[in-house]
Structures are given as structure tokens and as C-alpha cells.
Enzyme design. Structure first.
Site, PDB file in Angstrom:
ATOM      1  N   ASP A  13     -12.718 -73.397  22.473  1.00 28.11           N
ATOM      2  CA  ASP A  13     -11.663 -73.888  23.346  1.00 28.11           C
ATOM      3  C   ASP A  13     -10.337 -72.763  23.283  1.00 28.11           C
ATOM      4  OD1 ASP A  13     -12.709 -76.065  23.693  1.00 28.11           O
ATOM      5  OD2 ASP A  13     -11.971 -77.218  22.019  1.00 28.11           O
ATOM      6  N   LYS A  16     -12.031 -69.645  27.321  1.00 27.28           N
ATOM      7  CA  LYS A  16     -13.152 -68.745  27.734  1.00 27.28           C
ATOM      8  C   LYS A  16     -13.320 -68.980  29.299  1.00 27.28           C
ATOM      9  CE  LYS A  16     -15.914 -70.764  24.939  1.00 27.28           C
ATOM     10  NZ  LYS A  16     -14.861 -71.266  24.141  1.00 27.28           N
ATOM     11  N   HIS A  41     -15.129 -76.004  29.682  1.00 29.65           N
ATOM     12  CA  HIS A  41     -14.542 -74.995  30.215  1.00 29.65           C
ATOM     13  C   HIS A  41     -13.569 -75.178  31.322  1.00 29.65           C
ATOM     14  CE1 HIS A  41     -17.630 -72.254  28.109  1.00 29.65           C
ATOM     15  NE2 HIS A  41     -17.087 -72.877  27.409  1.00 29.65           N
ATOM     16  N   GLN A 222     -18.629 -72.462  22.971  1.00 27.46           N
ATOM     17  CA  GLN A 222     -18.073 -72.726  21.611  1.00 27.46           C
ATOM     18  C   GLN A 222     -17.479 -71.460  21.089  1.00 27.46           C
ATOM     19  OE1 GLN A 222     -21.740 -73.872  22.238  1.00 27.46           O
ATOM     20  NE2 GLN A 222     -20.525 -75.422  23.124  1.00 27.46           N
TER      21      GLN A 222
HETATM   22  P1  GDP Z   1     -12.577 -72.971  26.625  1.00 26.43           P
HETATM   23  O1  GDP Z   1     -13.816 -73.732  26.051  1.00 26.43           O
HETATM   24  O2  GDP Z   1     -12.760 -71.922  25.802  1.00 26.43           O
HETATM   25  O3  GDP Z   1     -13.262 -72.640  28.228  1.00 26.43           O
HETATM   26  O4  GDP Z   1     -11.351 -73.653  26.690  1.00 26.43           O
HETATM   27  P2  GDP Z   1     -10.771 -75.037  27.043  1.00 26.43           P
HETATM   28  O5  GDP Z   1     -10.778 -75.031  28.413  1.00 26.43           O
HETATM   29  O6  GDP Z   1     -11.400 -76.031  26.280  1.00 26.43           O
HETATM   30  O7  GDP Z   1      -9.429 -75.114  26.436  1.00 26.43           O
HETATM   31  C1  GDP Z   1      -8.391 -74.220  26.716  1.00 26.43           C
HETATM   32  C2  GDP Z   1      -6.891 -75.090  27.202  1.00 26.43           C
HETATM   33  O8  GDP Z   1      -6.020 -74.363  27.235  1.00 26.43           O
HETATM   34  C3  GDP Z   1      -7.472 -75.619  28.778  1.00 26.43           C
HETATM   35  O9  GDP Z   1      -6.810 -76.605  28.962  1.00 26.43           O
HETATM   36  C4  GDP Z   1      -6.809 -74.285  29.501  1.00 26.43           C
HETATM   37  O10 GDP Z   1      -6.511 -74.870  30.844  1.00 26.43           O
HETATM   38  C5  GDP Z   1      -5.658 -73.983  28.777  1.00 26.43           C
HETATM   39  N1  GDP Z   1      -5.053 -72.791  28.912  1.00 26.43           N
HETATM   40  C6  GDP Z   1      -5.860 -71.575  28.849  1.00 26.43           C
HETATM   41  N2  GDP Z   1      -4.960 -70.483  28.871  1.00 26.43           N
HETATM   42  C7  GDP Z   1      -3.711 -70.681  28.700  1.00 26.43           C
HETATM   43  C8  GDP Z   1      -2.610 -70.327  28.479  1.00 26.43           C
HETATM   44  O11 GDP Z   1      -2.423 -69.060  28.412  1.00 26.43           O
HETATM   45  N3  GDP Z   1      -1.486 -71.001  28.173  1.00 26.43           N
HETATM   46  C9  GDP Z   1      -1.499 -72.303  28.198  1.00 26.43           C
HETATM   47  N4  GDP Z   1      -0.672 -73.082  28.113  1.00 26.43           N
HETATM   48  N5  GDP Z   1      -2.850 -72.915  28.399  1.00 26.43           N
HETATM   49  C10 GDP Z   1      -3.957 -72.278  28.585  1.00 26.43           C
HETATM   50  P1  IMO Z   2     -16.378 -74.909  24.296  1.00 26.81           P
HETATM   51  O1  IMO Z   2     -17.412 -74.055  24.704  1.00 26.81           O
HETATM   52  C1  IMO Z   2     -14.829 -76.764  20.629  1.00 26.81           C
HETATM   53  C2  IMO Z   2     -17.827 -78.598  17.938  1.00 26.81           C
HETATM   54  C3  IMO Z   2     -17.598 -80.118  17.921  1.00 26.81           C
HETATM   55  C4  IMO Z   2     -18.433 -80.221  16.351  1.00 26.81           C
HETATM   56  C5  IMO Z   2     -19.332 -79.125  16.203  1.00 26.81           C
HETATM   57  C6  IMO Z   2     -21.001 -79.742  16.672  1.00 26.81           C
HETATM   58  O2  IMO Z   2     -15.601 -75.951  25.218  1.00 26.81           O
HETATM   59  O3  IMO Z   2     -15.421 -73.862  23.360  1.00 26.81           O
HETATM   60  P2  IMO Z   2     -21.919 -80.410  18.692  1.00 26.81           P
HETATM   61  O4  IMO Z   2     -21.817 -81.262  20.036  1.00 26.81           O
HETATM   62  O5  IMO Z   2     -22.285 -79.021  19.205  1.00 26.81           O
HETATM   63  O6  IMO Z   2     -23.230 -80.759  17.762  1.00 26.81           O
HETATM   64  O7  IMO Z   2     -20.730 -80.404  17.872  1.00 26.81           O
HETATM   65  O8  IMO Z   2     -18.905 -78.290  17.102  1.00 26.81           O
HETATM   66  N1  IMO Z   2     -17.714 -78.196  19.258  1.00 26.81           N
HETATM   67  C7  IMO Z   2     -16.801 -77.693  19.965  1.00 26.81           C
HETATM   68  N2  IMO Z   2     -15.450 -77.485  19.663  1.00 26.81           N
HETATM   69  N3  IMO Z   2     -15.117 -76.204  21.594  1.00 26.81           N
HETATM   70  C8  IMO Z   2     -16.326 -76.364  21.986  1.00 26.81           C
HETATM   71  O9  IMO Z   2     -16.988 -75.784  23.244  1.00 26.81           O
HETATM   72  C9  IMO Z   2     -17.294 -77.160  21.254  1.00 26.81           C
HETATM   73  N4  IMO Z   2     -18.696 -77.615  21.309  1.00 26.81           N
HETATM   74  C10 IMO Z   2     -18.810 -78.163  20.114  1.00 26.81           C
HETATM   75  O10 IMO Z   2     -16.189 -80.481  17.810  1.00 26.81           O
HETATM   76  O11 IMO Z   2     -17.315 -79.851  15.380  1.00 26.81           O
HETATM   77 MG    MG Z   3     -13.406 -76.146  25.811  1.00 26.19          MG
END
Ligand code: GDP
Ligand code: IMO
Ligand code: MG
Length: 421
Positions: A13, A16, A41, A222
């Protein structure tokens, strides 16, 4: 032409999806190489927020070929759902998403197994997203999984029945009862939907693209600290989230890996169980969560929040050969007078170390250095020069400590809120 790899360097999170979308215009191909619908994502542009789970984050750029690689585990039901949602935005995935025939299929019974295993772990549960990831990779390694290419064979149903019969035995052993017959119906309907896609030998295709000089971005899911080998085992996911995963998950030779882009938050989060040395349980942690809207994009769970952890990032930088870092969610620190940075750990045995110990539970407390915050809004910043000096100092400080340049500073979720250096 080399393949660039984009990786999360923390526990997922990091942002990416936003950066893949931001950079995608420069590439001909975006390819996912591991993980499955445990990923969430998020991409934001034109006032709309999209969350992608199975589909690569290049799909909003019509010229890009998006590949779901052999290292991925695919839930056909979730994939179809995502594809249908995107149709509303005139994104027709059958045109530009190719799926490897060697991609493993997540069956409804894998999801049930995930739930059964988690329930049996009691308070030591991993905190899995319960999407069936672990059991599907188990079957892959156990050489009994079903792959996307199998849906084209006449004996797919027989293979399916044999595997599910085995799963039912295991579920019985765990005394776990779940009626997944509805999901099975959806599964078979979605398998038909998959047949509309180009099912390919993606490793052959990608190597052909490399020879043709096409530009390719491999999109990690991840984060490195969730890697099955190097992460905080057993509180990890079931794939290699580090750079080597791109080689095995797409069929790319190491010599063809180009830049490795490491995505990090300006602080740190984790969702699910497991050690998190810099986790905050105070008002600062609460503020990071509220301002950063730290709720899981896949499960909606509250993410645990803490300060950035440099020994952990140094460790994964070595594993990944990170060429450059991109710092996300910098704006979330706007309200802090001082920012803490973990530079070492004090262990329970009294030692101080800058190295990640075998068991992170051996850490008694993180050792912090304090950096001056900027304590103002970054909302209107349009170029790197416009940043307050304290932001530039934070960037330089991290670059120096991590011996890696920071090329992007992100200041908001929208595509436009991205400051290139
Ligand atoms: P990923 O799994 O790595 O793609 O990340 P996620 O989408 O799960 O979580 C990142 C969160 O942060 C999302 O809600 C994005 O919209 C938000 N986000 C990304 N870049 C920024 C930033 O620079 N500032 C803020 N406030 N939010 C961001
Ligand atoms: P993105 O791509 C954050 C965590 C789960 C759990 C562990 C194992 O959005 O960054 P699983 O379902 O893979 O068996 O879970 O990994 N986990 C993540 N945490 N972002 C993710 O993906 C995750 N994918 C799995 O919360 O602790
Ligand atoms: Mg994510």
C-alpha cells in the site's frame, strides 16, 4: 531494451498503483508478475478513483499492452467483476490485457481453505485478505494447481473435480464447513469469460518485446517486507515480492532487468498481523491514519501506522538493487512539527543494531532521529523548487541515509499531485 521493475519497499500500500499509472505513458507494456486479488492498487485522475485488484495498472492508457504474468494467481470471478466495472469507463480489457496460460487459478475452495487455515491459527493468524492466495500458491508448489491454460482442455472439469475433492478432505480435517456452490457457479461462468481474452505464453511474448525494443514496466504487488523468503515470516504473503519475483513471474532474465523503482511512504503502514517495530499507538499514529485515510483498498481494514523504518528499507534495497526511490504521501506529514525516522533498533538483549534481526520480535524499541517538519500545506506545490526547505531537507536526509536518490515526491492521491525532481 531492459525491463524496469516497480516495487513496494514496505508492507504494501505504498502507492504503487498511482505511480504505475503516472509512469505508464512512457511504456509500451505493463506486466504484473506476482500476487493476486490480495492487492488493491488505487489510481485517481479526473476526479475518479479506481481500485484495481487483478488487472495491471496500465489499463487506463489505451496504447499499453497489459500482461498478467505466470507468477500471478488469478481469481476469474474478481477479474470479470473488475473488467465489467471498467467497461463503464469505456475500457475494454479484451483489447489490451493478455493473460499467461501458466497463471495459476484461484478456485472457490482455495478461498475456503484460506479461511480454514486462518481460523485454525487463532490469535497467531496472519491477517490474510482471505482471497485464497496462500492455498493457491501451495497447490502450485505442490504441483497440483490448475492453470489458465487448463481451461482450454477437454478434461478441465475432471481436473477441477479432483482438486476440489482433495480440498474437501482437507476442509474436513479442519472441521471447516462452507457452502461455496454459488461461488462455483460464478467461477465456471467467469472461466467462460476468460476465454474471450488472449491467453498467451507471456514469457515468450515478453522476450520478443524485449528484442523488439519495446519498453516494459513490471508492476509489483504487496511490498518487500511481505516477501515469502525475506519478509517478516510467517506474517507475509505467499510470493516473492522482491525484484527476483519479476524474473520468475514473467520469464525475464536478470540481465534484462533495468531500473528498479522503489515506492515508499514518507512514513509506514501495515495491515494484518505481524511485527511492526515503528508502529505508533498514540495520537501521532491516529493522525497519520486519519490524514492518510489509511484503510485497506481490498479489505477496508484499518491500517496500522508508524514512522519510516530505515534499517528495514536498507535491507530490502540490498535485495532489490533499488535504483531510485519515489516518496509517497508526503502531504500526510503536513501537520507535524517534527518527524521521526527510525535509524536503528535497541534489542531486548541490550544490543543496538542497524540491521534487521532474524526475528523482529527481538526488537525492544526503535531508535529515532528527529527531523524538522514543514508544518504547512503542500497542496499548491507544482514543482520541486517550490517545496519548503524542510521538505527538501527531509528528502536529502533520506537519500543520504539510504544512499539512493529520490526521484519523485508525491503530495496527494491524484495523478497530477506528483512532483518529479
Ligand atoms: P498500492 O497498493 O501500493 O497501490 O497502494 P494503495 O492504493 O493500496 O494505497 C495507497 C493509498 O494512498 C491510496 O488510497 C492512494 O490513492 C493514496 N495515495 C497515493 N499517493 C498519495 C499521496 O501522495 N498522498 C495522499 N494523501 N494519498 C496518496
Ligand atoms: P498491495 O498490492 C498490504 C497482507 C495481508 C496479510 C498478509 C498475507 O495493495 O500493496 P494474503 O492475503 O496475501 O495471504 O495476506 O499480507 N497483504 C497486504 N498488505 N497491501 C497488499 O497488497 C497486501 N496483500 C497482502 O494483510 O497481512
Ligand atoms: Mg494496496
Amino acid at each position: 531494451m531492459a525491463v524496469d521493475v516497480l516495487l513496494g519497499l514496505q508492507w504494501g500500500d505504498e502507492g504503487k498503483g498511482k505511480i504505475v499509472d503516472y509512469l505508464a505513458g512512457k511504456y509500451d507494456v505493463v506486466a504484473r508478475f506476482q500476487g493476486g486479488p490480495n492487492a488493491g492498487h488505487t489510481l485517481e485522475f479526473d476526479g475518479i478513483k479506481h481500485v484495481l485488484h487483478q488487472v495491471p495498472s496500465g489499463v487506463f492508457h489505451p496504447h499499453i499492452i497489459n500482461i498478467i504474468g505466470n507468477g500471478v494467481v488469478l481469481d476469474a470471478v474478481i477479474f470479470q467483476d473488475e473488467a465489467e466495472k471498467l467497461l463503464k469507463y469505456d475500457i475494454e480489457l479484451t483489447k489490451n490485457v493478455y493473460i499467461s496460460k501458466k497463471t495459476q487459478l484461484i478456485l472457490p475452495s482455495h478461498r475456503a481453505l484460506d479461511a480454514a487455515y486462518e481460523a485454525s491459527k487463532g490469535k497467531n493468524k496472519i491477517g490474510s485478505t482471505l482471497k485464497g492466495i496462500g492455498p493457491t500458491y501451495q497447490d502450485k508448489i505442490g504441483r497440483s494447481g490448475l492453470r489458465v491454460g487448463d481451461i482450454l482442455s477437454d478434461d478441465f472439469q475432471a481436473k477441477y473435480d479432483a482438486l476440489v475433492a482433495k480440498h474437501r478432505e482437507i476442509l474436513g480435517f479442519y472441521n471447516y464447513e462452507e457452502d461455496f456452490s454459488e461461488r462455483e457457479k460464478e467461477f465456471f461462468a467467469s472461466v467462460e469469460f476468460l476465454k474471450k481474452f488472449k491467453l498467451v505464453d507471456s514469457e515468450v511474448l515478453i522476450n520478443q518485446y524485449i528484442r523488439e525494443g519495446k519498453t516494459i514496466l513490471a508492476e509489483g504487488a504487496q511490498g518487500s517486507l511481505l516477501d515469502i523468503d525475506y519478509g517478516t515470516y510467517p506474517f507475509v504473503t505467499s510470493s516473492n515480492t522482491t525484484v527476483a519475483g519479476a524474473c520468475t513471474g514473467l520469464g525475464i532474465a536478470p540481465k534484462n532487468i533495468g531500473r528498479v523503482l522503489g515506492i515508499v511512504k514518507a512514513y509506514c503502514t501495515r495491515v494484518g498481523g505481524g511485527p511492526f517495530p515503528t508502529e505508533l499507538f498514540d495520537q501521532d499514529g491516529e493522525n497519520l491514519g486519519v490524514v492518510g485515510r489509511e484503510f485497506g483498498a481490498t479489505t477496508g481494514r484499518k491500517r496500522r501506522c508508524g514512522w519510516i523504518d530505515l534499517p528495514a528499507i536498507k535491507y530490502v534495497n540490498d535485495l532489490n538493487g533499488t535504483s531510485e526511490l519515489m516518496m509517497m504521501k508526503t502531504d500526510v506529514l503536513d501537520g507535524f512539527e517534527t518527524i521521526k525516522v527510525c535509524t536503528a533498533y535497541k534489542l531486548k538483549n541490550g544490543e543496538v543494531t542497524e540491521t534487521l534481526p532474524y526475528d523482529l520480535e527481538d526488537i525492544e524499541s526503535p531508535i529515532y532521529e528527529e527531523v524538522q517538519g514543514w508544518n504547512c500545506s503542500l497542496e499548491n506545490v507544482k514543482s520541486y523548487e517550490e517545496f519548503p526547505q524542510e521538505v527538501k531537507d527531509y528528502v536529502s536526509y533520506l537519500e543520504d541515509k539510504l544512499s539512493t536518490p529520490i526521484s519523485v515526491v508525491s503530495i496527494g492521491p491524484d495523478r497530477t499531485q506528483t512532483i518529479m525532481r
